[in-house]
Every structure is written in structure tokens, then in C-alpha cells.
Write a protein that holds these residues in place. Structure first.
Motif, PDB file in Angstrom:
ATOM      1  N   ILE A  11       0.841  -1.197   0.000  1.00  0.00           N
ATOM      2  CA  ILE A  11       0.000   0.000   0.000  1.00  0.00           C
ATOM      3  C   ILE A  11       0.878   1.249   0.000  1.00  0.00           C
ATOM      4  CG2 ILE A  11      -1.811   1.285   1.216  1.00  0.00           C
ATOM      5  CD1 ILE A  11      -2.391  -1.443   2.699  1.00  0.00           C
ATOM      6  N   ALA A  12       0.678   2.129  -0.968  1.00  0.00           N
ATOM      7  CA  ALA A  12       1.366   3.420  -0.989  1.00  0.00           C
ATOM      8  C   ALA A  12       0.390   4.477  -0.490  1.00  0.00           C
ATOM      9  CB  ALA A  12       1.822   3.758  -2.402  1.00  0.00           C
ATOM     10  N   THR A  13       0.819   5.291   0.447  1.00  0.00           N
ATOM     11  CA  THR A  13      -0.031   6.349   1.006  1.00  0.00           C
ATOM     12  C   THR A  13       0.555   7.710   0.678  1.00  0.00           C
ATOM     13  OG1 THR A  13      -0.761   4.935   2.839  1.00  0.00           O
ATOM     14  CG2 THR A  13      -1.070   7.311   3.090  1.00  0.00           C
ATOM     15  N   ILE A  14      -0.253   8.536   0.035  1.00  0.00           N
ATOM     16  CA  ILE A  14       0.127   9.911  -0.281  1.00  0.00           C
ATOM     17  C   ILE A  14      -0.738  10.822   0.576  1.00  0.00           C
ATOM     18  CG2 ILE A  14       0.239  11.683  -2.074  1.00  0.00           C
ATOM     19  CD1 ILE A  14       0.442   9.385  -4.126  1.00  0.00           C
ATOM     20  N   MET A  15      -0.104  11.509   1.505  1.00  0.00           N
ATOM     21  CA  MET A  15      -0.830  12.373   2.437  1.00  0.00           C
ATOM     22  C   MET A  15      -0.428  13.832   2.206  1.00  0.00           C
ATOM     23  SD  MET A  15      -0.825  12.317   6.630  1.00  0.00           S
ATOM     24  CE  MET A  15      -1.817  10.833   6.725  1.00  0.00           C
ATOM     25  N   ILE A  16      -1.374  14.658   1.842  1.00  0.00           N
ATOM     26  CA  ILE A  16      -1.106  16.093   1.734  1.00  0.00           C
ATOM     27  C   ILE A  16      -0.854  16.607   3.139  1.00  0.00           C
ATOM     28  CG2 ILE A  16      -1.985  18.342   1.005  1.00  0.00           C
ATOM     29  CD1 ILE A  16      -3.805  16.858  -0.979  1.00  0.00           C
ATOM     30  N   ASN A  17       0.314  17.170   3.363  1.00  0.00           N
ATOM     31  CA  ASN A  17       0.729  17.544   4.713  1.00  0.00           C
ATOM     32  C   ASN A  17       0.762  19.064   4.882  1.00  0.00           C
ATOM     33  OD1 ASN A  17       1.654  17.133   7.351  1.00  0.00           O
ATOM     34  ND2 ASN A  17       3.804  17.146   6.713  1.00  0.00           N
ATOM     35  N   ARG A  18      -0.415  19.671   4.726  1.00  0.00           N
ATOM     36  CA  ARG A  18      -0.546  21.119   4.934  1.00  0.00           C
ATOM     37  C   ARG A  18      -1.779  21.378   5.810  1.00  0.00           C
ATOM     38  NH1 ARG A  18      -0.922  24.815   0.562  1.00  0.00           N
ATOM     39  NH2 ARG A  18       0.748  26.058   1.508  1.00  0.00           N
ATOM     40  N   PRO A  19      -1.823  20.784   6.998  1.00  0.00           N
ATOM     41  CA  PRO A  19      -3.021  20.883   7.836  1.00  0.00           C
ATOM     42  C   PRO A  19      -3.397  22.313   8.218  1.00  0.00           C
ATOM     43  CG  PRO A  19      -1.173  19.999   9.089  1.00  0.00           C
ATOM     44  CD  PRO A  19      -0.761  19.996   7.649  1.00  0.00           C
ATOM     45  N   ALA A  20      -2.399  23.179   8.359  1.00  0.00           N
ATOM     46  CA  ALA A  20      -2.693  24.577   8.712  1.00  0.00           C
ATOM     47  C   ALA A  20      -3.471  25.282   7.618  1.00  0.00           C
ATOM     48  CB  ALA A  20      -1.389  25.334   9.000  1.00  0.00           C
ATOM     49  N   GLN A  21      -3.340  24.780   6.375  1.00  0.00           N
ATOM     50  CA  GLN A  21      -4.072  25.324   5.221  1.00  0.00           C
ATOM     51  C   GLN A  21      -5.241  24.402   4.835  1.00  0.00           C
ATOM     52  OE1 GLN A  21      -0.605  24.857   5.071  1.00  0.00           O
ATOM     53  NE2 GLN A  21      -0.188  26.975   5.670  1.00  0.00           N
ATOM     54  N   TYR A  22      -5.683  23.580   5.778  1.00  0.00           N
ATOM     55  CA  TYR A  22      -6.735  22.591   5.508  1.00  0.00           C
ATOM     56  C   TYR A  22      -6.385  21.733   4.292  1.00  0.00           C
ATOM     57  CZ  TYR A  22      -9.719  24.712   9.045  1.00  0.00           C
ATOM     58  OH  TYR A  22     -10.229  25.161  10.231  1.00  0.00           O
ATOM     59  N   ASN A  23      -5.087  21.458   4.169  1.00  0.00           N
ATOM     60  CA  ASN A  23      -4.555  20.609   3.091  1.00  0.00           C
ATOM     61  C   ASN A  23      -4.912  21.110   1.696  1.00  0.00           C
ATOM     62  OD1 ASN A  23      -3.246  18.806   4.891  1.00  0.00           O
ATOM     63  ND2 ASN A  23      -5.214  17.835   5.306  1.00  0.00           N
ATOM     64  N   ALA A  24      -5.023  22.432   1.571  1.00  0.00           N
ATOM     65  CA  ALA A  24      -5.157  23.041   0.239  1.00  0.00           C
ATOM     66  C   ALA A  24      -3.835  22.859  -0.488  1.00  0.00           C
ATOM     67  CB  ALA A  24      -5.498  24.517   0.364  1.00  0.00           C
ATOM     68  N   PHE A  25      -3.898  22.673  -1.795  1.00  0.00           N
ATOM     69  CA  PHE A  25      -2.671  22.443  -2.542  1.00  0.00           C
ATOM     70  C   PHE A  25      -2.189  23.692  -3.261  1.00  0.00           C
ATOM     71  CE2 PHE A  25      -6.201  20.431  -5.012  1.00  0.00           C
ATOM     72  CZ  PHE A  25      -6.303  21.354  -6.048  1.00  0.00           C
ATOM     73  N   ARG A  26      -0.880  23.816  -3.355  1.00  0.00           N
ATOM     74  CA  ARG A  26      -0.230  24.840  -4.161  1.00  0.00           C
ATOM     75  C   ARG A  26       0.521  24.110  -5.269  1.00  0.00           C
ATOM     76  NH1 ARG A  26       4.990  26.720  -0.486  1.00  0.00           N
ATOM     77  NH2 ARG A  26       5.642  24.611   0.151  1.00  0.00           N
ATOM     78  N   ALA A  27       1.250  24.853  -6.095  1.00  0.00           N
ATOM     79  CA  ALA A  27       1.958  24.235  -7.211  1.00  0.00           C
ATOM     80  C   ALA A  27       2.930  23.160  -6.730  1.00  0.00           C
ATOM     81  CB  ALA A  27       2.698  25.306  -8.021  1.00  0.00           C
ATOM     82  N   GLN A  28       3.670  23.442  -5.649  1.00  0.00           N
ATOM     83  CA  GLN A  28       4.632  22.484  -5.109  1.00  0.00           C
ATOM     84  C   GLN A  28       3.948  21.184  -4.695  1.00  0.00           C
ATOM     85  OE1 GLN A  28       7.943  22.634  -4.957  1.00  0.00           O
ATOM     86  NE2 GLN A  28       8.187  20.700  -3.854  1.00  0.00           N
TER      87      GLN A  28
END
Length: 260
Positions: free
Chosen positions: A14-31
Motif C-alpha cells: 500500500i502506498a499512502t500519499i498524504m497532503i501535509n498542509r493541515p494549517a491550510q486545511y490541506n489546500a494544494f499549491r503548485a509544489q
């Protein structure tokens, strides 16, 4: 690649990809997008991996879409709109392994689109899902609209986009947007159970099944690519900017004044 915005782990197939920006409610940026693309491709090429889990850090949010706090008229990365979200979406579809959305909290805007595109979705009973685009001067004119209509039905999809309401996990289950809803403290165990069942199956048969499912909606990819160019032009208008400005200023947007 050295990851800054995601946590990427592999265990028991199992591969797990976790967006790790909890302070931004895991909103994504380009990076964030670049790292997700890299991790998805790595999982695709790794023959020890049978399934991918996509989720967000913490208990509040799965993902809340593009980070409006950093947009300021442009996301600053590559791609048509400065945010390679098209490639993230394509990577989820193209990987020859099922991708399961572990919906641990808010899945709003682009986060809701990720849930829509993932092969399967398992949600905490605390999760909330929905779109926000027309509220903040944005839209996903590809998989986020056309594929959503295939998933939940056209009338419901239009409701989701036109009204920008939030839906409980149980409501999402009823409309077919998620596959299962469990108590929050049982989410990890349930996701692991589904992953283990998939890993036991023939990887070639699973890959063929996924590619076959995708054929029916592949036209959406081309339509979305075309529409992203129109979206770029929209982002350059005062009307679109009003949405982002209102969000950052915590006020109600006034879109209609730009229609005069």
C-alpha cells in the motif's frame, strides 16, 4: 524528489500519499501538485505496490482545493493556470492501480474533485464534501464537472456546482460520491481492510479493469484541457479576482457588479 508538502509511505503493498498542509486545511499549491505527481508515478512503477491511498494530514480536512491564500491572481507554478492540477488528475486516472480517497474531513472544491476522480472513496462520518468554485471565482471545467455528472447524476452535479452547498458523508454516500462511511475512529481500519482485499487480487486484471472503466470518460480529459485555457482567461478578469479577494478578506463577494 525531496517532499515538502506531502508524506509518502509504502507498506504491505500500500502506498499512502498524504497532503501535509493541515494549517491550510490541506489546500494544494503548485509544489504540492508536483510532489503528488511524482509520488503517483513512483507508485505506478513500483511493482510491489497494489493500491494507493490519497488523504490529508490531521482530522479536519482531506483537501480543500487550490490554496486561495497564495493565489493572488496566479498560483505561481507551471501549467495552463500556474497549477499542474490537470496532471495530478491524469496521474490518478493513469496509474494502473486503484486509488482510494481516505476522506478524513473537509473535501471541498478541488478536494471534492480528487474524491470524484479516485477509483474508490471511504469517508469518516465527520467528513463534509462539496464545491466552492463559483463562490470564489473559479470552476473545474473538466473531470470536476463532467465526471461528477457520471458519478452522481447530472441534476445532482449541477446542484453541487451551482449552489456550492456542503454535504455530509452520509449524503455523499447516498448520491454515490463515496463507497462507504464509517465512524471517524474506524477510518484507518476500514481503509486498510479495503486495501488488503485489493492487494490479494490479480494486479494485471485490476489494471485492465481500471483502464477499461476509464475508456468511457476519456473524452473528458481533452475537453478539460481545452477548457483550462478558457479558465486561464477567466482568472485574468476582475470578476474572478473578486472571488479570491473576498475569500481572503472574509467578506461576501460582489460578482454581479462586473456584469454591467
Amino acid at each position: 524528489m525531496e517532499y515538502q508538502d506531502i508524506l509518502y509511505t509504502k507498506q504491505d503493498g500500500i502506498a499512502t500519499i498524504m497532503i501535509n498542509r493541515p494549517a491550510q486545511y490541506n489546500a494544494f499549491r503548485a509544489q504540492t501538485c508536483e510532489e503528488m505527481i511524482h509520488a503517483l508515478k513512483d507508485a505506478d512503477f513500483d511493482r510491489t505496490i497494489g493500491v494507493v491511498v490519497l488523504t490529508g494530514a490531521g482530522d479536519k480536512a482531506f483537501c480543500t482545493g487550490g490554496d486561495q491564500g497564495t493565489q493572488d491572481g496566479g498560483y505561481g507554478g507551471r501549467g495552463t493556470i500556474g497549477l499542474p492540477i490537470e496532471e495530478v488528475q491524469s496521474a490518478i486516472r493513469d496509474i494502473a492501480k486503484p486509488v482510494i480517497a481516505r476522506v478524513n474531513g473537509y473535501a471541498i472544491g478541488g478536494g471534492n474533485v480528487l474524491v470524484t476522480i479516485c477509483d474508490l472513496a471511504i469517508a469518516s462520518d465527520k467528513a463534509q464534501l462539496g464545491q466552492a468554485g463559483p463562490r470564489v471565482g473559479s470552476v473545474d471545467p473538466g473531470f470536476g464537472t463532467a465526471l461528477l455528472a457520471r458519478v452522481v447524476g447530472e441534476k445532482k452535479a449541477r446542484e453541487i456546482w451551482y449552489l456550492c452547498r456542503r454535504y455530509t458523508a452520509q449524503e455523499a454516500l447516498a448520491m454515490g460520491l463515496v463507497n462507504a462511511v464509517v465512524p471517524h475512529d474506524q477510518l484507518d481500519a476500514e481503509v486498510k481492510k479495503w486495501c488488503d482485499e485489493i492487494v490479494e487480487k490479480s494486479p494485471t486484471a485490476i489494471a485492465l479493469a481500471k483502464k477499461s472503466f476509464n475508456v468511457d470518460t476519456e473524452l473528458i480529459r481533452g475537453m478539460g484541457g481545452l477548457a483550462m485555457h478558457a479558465l486561464k482567461l477567466y482568472y485574468e478578469t476582475a470578476e474572478s479576482a473578486e472571488g479570491g479577494n473576498a475569500f481572503r478578506e472574509k467578506r461576501k463577494p460582489e460578482f454581479r457588479k462586473y456584469q454591467k
